[in-house]
Motif scaffolding. Structure first.
Motif, PDB file in Angstrom:
ATOM      1  N   TRP A  76       0.847  -1.199   0.000  1.00  4.75           N
ATOM      2  CA  TRP A  76       0.000   0.000   0.000  1.00  4.75           C
ATOM      3  C   TRP A  76       0.874   1.237   0.000  1.00  4.75           C
ATOM      4  O   TRP A  76       1.797   1.365   0.799  1.00  4.75           O
ATOM      5  CB  TRP A  76      -0.932   0.039   1.221  1.00  4.75           C
ATOM      6  CG  TRP A  76      -1.823   1.243   1.218  1.00  4.75           C
ATOM      7  CD1 TRP A  76      -2.786   1.550   0.296  1.00  4.75           C
ATOM      8  CD2 TRP A  76      -1.843   2.310   2.176  1.00  4.75           C
ATOM      9  NE1 TRP A  76      -3.407   2.737   0.617  1.00  4.75           N
ATOM     10  CE2 TRP A  76      -2.848   3.235   1.776  1.00  4.75           C
ATOM     11  CE3 TRP A  76      -1.115   2.571   3.338  1.00  4.75           C
ATOM     12  CZ2 TRP A  76      -3.133   4.387   2.485  1.00  4.75           C
ATOM     13  CZ3 TRP A  76      -1.401   3.726   4.049  1.00  4.75           C
ATOM     14  CH2 TRP A  76      -2.404   4.617   3.624  1.00  4.75           C
ATOM     15  N   GLN A 135      -4.539  -8.773  -1.119  1.00  5.01           N
ATOM     16  CA  GLN A 135      -3.601  -7.809  -1.701  1.00  5.01           C
ATOM     17  C   GLN A 135      -2.448  -7.487  -0.754  1.00  5.01           C
ATOM     18  O   GLN A 135      -1.490  -6.825  -1.149  1.00  5.01           O
ATOM     19  CB  GLN A 135      -4.333  -6.519  -2.071  1.00  5.01           C
ATOM     20  CG  GLN A 135      -5.293  -6.660  -3.224  1.00  5.01           C
ATOM     21  CD  GLN A 135      -5.944  -5.342  -3.602  1.00  5.01           C
ATOM     22  OE1 GLN A 135      -5.591  -4.290  -3.061  1.00  5.01           O
ATOM     23  NE2 GLN A 135      -6.889  -5.386  -4.508  1.00  5.01           N
ATOM     24  N   ILE A 184      -7.101  -0.879   2.238  1.00 11.11           N
ATOM     25  CA  ILE A 184      -7.274  -1.974   1.288  1.00 11.11           C
ATOM     26  C   ILE A 184      -8.520  -2.758   1.692  1.00 11.11           C
ATOM     27  O   ILE A 184      -8.759  -2.966   2.887  1.00 11.11           O
ATOM     28  CB  ILE A 184      -6.043  -2.909   1.292  1.00 11.11           C
ATOM     29  CG1 ILE A 184      -4.791  -2.149   0.836  1.00 11.11           C
ATOM     30  CG2 ILE A 184      -6.261  -4.122   0.401  1.00 11.11           C
ATOM     31  CD1 ILE A 184      -3.522  -2.961   0.953  1.00 11.11           C
TER      32      ILE A 184
END
Length: 364
Positions: free
Chosen positions: A197, A286, A281
């Motif tokens: 991120w 992810q 997120i």
């Protein structure tokens, strides 16, 4: 100009809140102590919403700060102590102004909790902001927990350059770098190219910091006026609500989330709800490092679930069983049949299995 004014307003509100509580705080004098085996196991803020002291952790006790009102409380800060405490330990504000963890059986200091205080303390206090502070004789702050965040920041708190948040399981880090960039990545791969991120801070100045203000704005901004708003809470004080507390936490699954805690006047316990108002997120798969060696992440009804590859099985005693409520986080697997080199005649034995569909490979 409007952005500059807005950012300065955030800073003023935060400083005003922290400073104003000096007159309303419960002052703890030199010589005071806490122990998990007595009724005096914590020091409470004037509103009784925050406590500093011992809380149960694994098979012992940790020293930290938690938000009251829930059955188990919400931990918002933990002292940097290597080993867990036991019931014979105590936290003491010594006569010479040191905040220490002491082993009563061996009569020795195990750790200094506020080891980088600028001078010996004269008193200490748990503030209503969730900030635990040490005061000098003239009542100036010489040490505060807000300067040493662990996995969370609260309303009125900043994450400045060179500071970071680490998830409570120690697996993930959110780093506010000295170049003003913010990255989240697994601790085992602590580098930018392993980040899962990045809020795109390239347009911000190099003196940027992460700020959560008292009204639920989570922003990246600099004193030059450039601001990137990550989240703005849509919650408002209701007629019966006495207080709203905002908390931004790097959770066990590696996702950075903004929470709002509400407390209402007509509720016997005071606590009303805890709501996630934003998260960096929305797909746990992810998160780089969400699953361990020889396992992969599968999205199941909006939740990430780690599974072993075909021909592999979970290793007994996976660390996730002790460190995470979700046993499927960071699953580590081993090969069922370990054969480095099996041959039969001129060829090598092998088997073909059905391929896994719709797989995406990330950075390792």
């Amino acid at each position: 100009m409007a952005l500059i004014t807005l950012f300065l307003l955030f800073a003023v509100l935060s400083l005003t809140e922290v400073g104003a509580q000096k007159n309303d705080s419960n002052i703890i004098a030199l010589g005071s102590s806490l122990s998990p085996k007595t009724n005096s196991s914590s020091w409470v803020s004037p509103s009784r919403l925050f406590s500093f002291g011992f809380y149960p952790h694994d098979n012992g006790f940790a020293v930290g700060i938690w938000l009251m009102g829930e059955p188990e409380g919400t931990i918002v800060w933990t002292a940097n102590i290597t080993n867990l405490s036991n019931s014979s330990d105590s936290v003491e504000l010594t006569k010479d102004g040191q905040l220490v963890l002491r082993n009563e059986k061996q009569m020795e200091v195990v750790a200094v909790i506020a080891k980088n205080a600028s001078e010996p303390a004269d008193s200490t206090s748990m503030l209503d902001s969730g900030n635990f502070v040490l005061y000098s004789k003239n009542r100036s702050v010489i040490w505060q927990s807000f300067d040493h965040p662990t996995d969370s920041i609260l309303g009125g708190q900043n994450l400045s350059q060179g500071q970071h948040l680490i998830s409570a399981n120690g697996d993930f880090i959110l780093n506010m770098q000295t170049d003003g960039k913010l990255f989240a990545y697994p601790v085992s791969h602590e580098r930018e190219n392993s980040a899962y991120w990045d809020p795109n801070t390239s347009q911000l100045d190099d003196d940027s910091q992460l700020t959560l203000n008292l009204t639920g704005f989570l922003c990246l901004g600099s004193y030059g006026g450039n601001i990137k708003v990550l989240a703005k809470s849509s919650n408002h004080l209701g007629r019966n609500t006495s207080l709203i507390i905002y908390r931004a936490t790097l959770d066990l699954d590696g996702i950075f989330r903004l929470y709002v805690h509400t407390f209402e006047k007509n509720n016997n316990t005071g606590f009303t709800s805890q709501i996630i108002v934003w998260q960096a997120i929305y797909d746990q798969c992810q998160v780089n490092g969400f699953c361990g060696m020889n396992s992969y992440c599968s999205d199941v009804s909006g939740k990430g679930e780690c599974k072993c590859y075909p021909g592999f099985r979970p290793i007994n005693g996976n660390k996730n069983k002790n460190k995470n409520k979700n046993k499927n986080i960071f699953l580590v697997c081993e090969q069922i049949i370990k054969n480095d080199c099996i041959t039969s005649g001129p060829g090598m034995l092998y088997s073909v299995r059905n391929p896994l569909q719709h797989m995406q490979w990330g950075l390792q």
